[in-house]
Design a protein around this motif. Structure first.
Motif, short mmCIF file in Angstrom:
data_model
loop_
_atom_site.label_atom_id
_atom_site.label_comp_id
_atom_site.label_asym_id
_atom_site.label_seq_id
_atom_site.Cartn_x
_atom_site.Cartn_y
_atom_site.Cartn_z
N VAL A 44 23.14 -19.38 -24.08
CA VAL A 44 23.34 -18.26 -23.18
C VAL A 44 22.34 -18.39 -22.03
CG1 VAL A 44 23.28 -15.76 -22.89
CG2 VAL A 44 24.15 -16.75 -25.02
N ALA A 81 28.88 -12.48 -26.00
CA ALA A 81 29.00 -13.93 -25.83
C ALA A 81 28.68 -14.66 -27.14
CB ALA A 81 28.07 -14.40 -24.71
N ALA A 94 29.38 -18.51 -28.30
CA ALA A 94 28.46 -19.20 -27.40
C ALA A 94 27.23 -19.67 -28.16
CB ALA A 94 28.04 -18.27 -26.26
N ARG A 139 32.10 -18.11 -19.09
CA ARG A 139 32.01 -19.03 -20.21
C ARG A 139 32.68 -20.36 -19.89
NH1 ARG A 139 33.26 -18.05 -26.67
NH2 ARG A 139 32.93 -20.23 -27.28
N ASP A 185 30.84 -23.87 -24.94
CA ASP A 185 29.96 -23.00 -25.72
C ASP A 185 28.79 -22.47 -24.92
OD1 ASP A 185 28.40 -25.26 -25.49
OD2 ASP A 185 28.07 -25.53 -27.65
N VAL A 186 28.90 -22.54 -23.58
CA VAL A 186 27.86 -22.02 -22.69
C VAL A 186 28.36 -20.72 -22.05
CG1 VAL A 186 26.47 -22.45 -20.62
CG2 VAL A 186 26.99 -24.34 -22.19
N ALA A 187 27.53 -19.70 -22.10
CA ALA A 187 27.85 -18.42 -21.46
C ALA A 187 26.82 -18.10 -20.41
CB ALA A 187 27.90 -17.30 -22.50
N TYR A 191 33.93 -21.79 -14.42
CA TYR A 191 33.74 -21.04 -15.66
C TYR A 191 34.84 -19.98 -15.78
CZ TYR A 191 29.08 -22.97 -16.63
OH TYR A 191 28.04 -23.80 -16.93
N ASP A 192 35.16 -19.60 -17.01
CA ASP A 192 36.14 -18.56 -17.25
C ASP A 192 35.47 -17.19 -17.30
OD1 ASP A 192 38.31 -20.36 -17.51
OD2 ASP A 192 37.70 -20.79 -19.59
N GLU A 193 36.14 -16.19 -16.77
CA GLU A 193 35.62 -14.82 -16.81
C GLU A 193 36.05 -14.14 -18.11
OE1 GLU A 193 35.40 -10.88 -13.92
OE2 GLU A 193 37.03 -12.33 -13.67
N VAL A 194 35.08 -13.53 -18.79
CA VAL A 194 35.35 -12.80 -20.02
C VAL A 194 34.99 -11.33 -19.79
CG1 VAL A 194 34.93 -12.62 -22.49
CG2 VAL A 194 34.80 -14.87 -21.36
N TYR A 213 31.05 -11.63 -18.54
CA TYR A 213 30.21 -12.81 -18.53
C TYR A 213 31.10 -14.01 -18.25
CZ TYR A 213 31.71 -13.74 -23.41
OH TYR A 213 32.44 -14.00 -24.55
#
Length: 380
Positions: free
Chosen positions: A127, A119, A124, A79, A82-84, A58-61, A77
């Motif tokens: 969630v 998110a 997203a 991501r 489209d999933v957070a 997952y990518d860090e936001v 969060y």
């Protein structure tokens, strides 16, 4: 070539789940250079959930959000598409209390709501909210406010933060929350079945862990009752007694009653997100782990959850590593774990175990490889 999936939780206070997985992998390959090791750090919805998602790709936001006592904290969060994934502990958790000083009456879940809102605003549509390790007992009031809810006193003014703010609550307007969600799905990782209020509720059971004395517990339970009454009046549904409503100081209640969330066991939810079933396919051995393997582990904690899923996938052997072990062989086998190896087996001094956890884990993993990986398969 033997195939091993290493899927541990953290060793709290000593190693992150990623560090545990790396140490075990080093030990396995030291003893068996031909072994194929797949590392999958896991978590059960509490602290470490964000790190597990990031380790899985997952990518860090990054987000700056409100900490439990109102100060800004640097959090994030995760991501993927489209999933957070939002970890409450990283923004509204006990570890975010300045100086570690609990604020049982005024700690707020607002920052968790700000992460969810960020998110959603970024697109997203699903969630996943891990709510373990919270510092709050505000019934999710702060979370709702951050998502556009209005919690008002008799004069129509916003109430104050934390459970104490609910003492003044007269009316709840949840219309803004629906607009923020815009049809997005919220799924909560939750491993408790407590109601919101009463002797088994959020304040009574978990308040003392967050610094609440007996007077605080009685006061906060009354405040949560006031919130439940107001939400029932606003929504036409009274969910204060739903299993899990008392999770995370009542964030479970807010998620159920206002966000329309689904509550799922934390480890199963996280394993689905991390792609466990794909990664475990064909494994000869799965190594699970956590800092303390004890009675609490049998109540859906990460090692047992992973073991159960591994067995369902047909893995021939599951072995646990831990800092200390307080379970006999029989309940472990009943939980799907063939054997458990503790750092204290090698080093009886707990302080040295904590300080030298990585090197001790490597030694345990070397022995596991010798004992379990026979001619490319897992020995029993």
């Amino acid at each position: 070539m033997p195939h091993v999936l290493v899927a541990p939780d953290k060793f709290k206070g000593s190693l992150t789940a990623t560090e545990v997985a790396e140490a075990v992998a080093r030990g396995l390959t030291a003893a068996r250079p031909d072994v194929e090791v797949v590392r999958l750090p896991v978590a059960d919805g509490g602290d470490g959930t964000l790190a597990a998602a990031l380790a899985a790709g997952y990518d860090e936001v990054p987000v700056t959000a409100t900490g439990p006592t109102g100060e800004p904290v640097a959090t994030a969060y995760a991501r993927l598409g489209d999933v957070a994934v939002v970890e409450m502990a990283d923004v509204s958790g006990l570890g975010r209390l300045p100086g570690g000083r609990p604020q049982p009456r005024t700690a707020t879940s607002r920052g968790t709501g700000e992460l969810v809102a960020a998110a959603l605003a970024a697109g997203a549509r699903r969630v996943v909210l891990g709510i373990g390790g919270s510092a709050t007992t505000d019934g999710g009031a702060g979370l709702l406010e951050a998502l556009g809810g209005r919690l008002l006193d008799a004069d129509g003014a916003p109430i104050g933060p934390g459970g104490a703010g609910l003492e003044r609550l007269a009316r709840v307007d949840v219309g803004g929350v629906a607009a923020a969600l815009d049809g997005a799905e919220v799924v909560v990782a939750c491993d408790v079945d407590n109601p919101l209020t009463g002797p088994a509720g959020a304040a009574a059971v978990y308040g003392p862990q967050k610094g609440a004395d007996p007077d605080d517990v009685t006061y906060l339970d009354g405040c949560l009752t006031r919130l439940a009454d107001a939400v029932a009046a606003a929504t036409g549904r009274d969910l204060r007694d739903e299993p899990g409503a008392g999770a995370a100081g009542g964030v479970g209640f807010a998620a159920l009653a206002v966000l329309g969330a689904q509550l799922r066991p934390g480890i199963d939810l996280l394993l689905d997100l991390l792609g466990f079933d794909r990664l475990v396919a064909g494994a000869d051995l799965v190594v699970v782990g956590e800092g303390s393997l004890d009675g609490q582990s049998l109540r859906g904690k990460a090692p047992v959850g992973v073991a159960r899923r591994a067995r369902a996938a047909g893995v021939p052997a599951v072995v646990a590593v831990c800092g200390r072990r307080d379970l006999a062989d029989e309940p472990l086998r009943a939980a799907g774990i063939d054997a458990a190896h503790a750092l204290t087996d090698l080093e009886p001094d707990p302080e040295r175990c904590m300080a030298e956890a990585a090197s001790l884990l490597e030694r345990l993993a070397e022995q596991i490889a010798v004992d379990r990986l026979v001619d490319g398969t897992a020995g029993t």
